[in-house]
Design a protein around this motif. Structure first.
Motif, PDB file in Angstrom:
ATOM      1  N   GLU A  41      39.525  41.690  32.684  1.00  0.00           N
ATOM      2  CA  GLU A  41      38.253  41.389  32.745  1.00  0.00           C
ATOM      3  C   GLU A  41      38.273  41.409  33.698  1.00  0.00           C
ATOM      4  N   LEU A  42      37.880  40.233  33.691  1.00  0.00           N
ATOM      5  CA  LEU A  42      37.605  39.457  35.262  1.00  0.00           C
ATOM      6  C   LEU A  42      37.998  40.026  36.554  1.00  0.00           C
ATOM      7  N   GLU A  64      39.354  43.216  36.515  1.00  0.00           N
ATOM      8  CA  GLU A  64      39.011  44.654  37.267  1.00  0.00           C
ATOM      9  C   GLU A  64      37.045  44.301  37.231  1.00  0.00           C
ATOM     10  N   ARG A  65      36.531  43.678  37.016  1.00  0.00           N
ATOM     11  CA  ARG A  65      34.544  42.862  37.149  1.00  0.00           C
ATOM     12  C   ARG A  65      34.968  42.841  38.476  1.00  0.00           C
ATOM     13  N   HIS A  66      35.507  41.822  39.546  1.00  0.00           N
ATOM     14  CA  HIS A  66      35.591  41.766  40.583  1.00  0.00           C
ATOM     15  C   HIS A  66      36.532  42.289  41.460  1.00  0.00           C
TER      16      HIS A  66
END
Length: 161
Positions: free
Chosen positions: A11-12, A14-16
């Protein structure tokens, strides 16, 4: 639990928009702007930027959740980032002095790097000073590794005291 950690990292990323190249945990975190996190923050690097964030800690005893105190302030998530180029210096300081700075009793400029005896007998934290004057105090699991990662990212231009 391992699946949760893997999902969180994904998730990190994908977010960044990149892969986590470095990650660590600071078991205690504070700033010269009055922020103190007794239970630490997660620090990671993606695409040349260091991010940090904390998580709500649910009180427990022997793995069983216990009811929090009613007068406890609501949790406010801490998130931020900095680039290696924004780091002016990294040094080791005595944790009690870092606490005094975070609580507003001392200026960050008045903190001297830990001396030889302090390194032996005192609890130490890393002081990361940014060029804009912001200071982070980090009780890292592996402080030398963090210093090395920042130094490599800046081509050795970060002053280590």
């Amino acid at each position: 639990m391992e699946d949760e950690a893997k999902k969180f990292i994904e998730e990190l990323e994908e977010r960044h928009g990149g892969k986590v190249k470095y990650r660590t945990f600071s078991t205690w975190f504070a700033t010269n702007h009055g922020i103190i996190r007794e239970f630490g923050v997660f620090i990671y690097e993606i695409n040349g930027v260091f991010y940090y964030e904390d998580f709500e800690r649910k009180p427990s005893l022997f793995g069983f959740s216990i009811k929090p105190r009613k007068k406890q302030a609501p949790f406010v998530k801490l998130e931020g980032s900095f680039t290696p180029d924004s780091v002016a210096s990294i040094s080791r300081v005595v944790k009690s002095q870092a606490v005094a700075c975070a609580e507003g009793y001392r200026s960050q400029e008045s903190l001297a790097p830990a001396g030889s005896l302090q390194k032996i007998f005192s609890s130490l934290v890393n002081r990361v000073v940014l060029k804009d004057g912001t200071t982070f105090f980090l009780e890292l699991l592996n402080p030398k590794e963090f210093e090395q990662i920042v130094r490599e990212a800046t081509g050795g231009s970060v002053q280590s005291l």
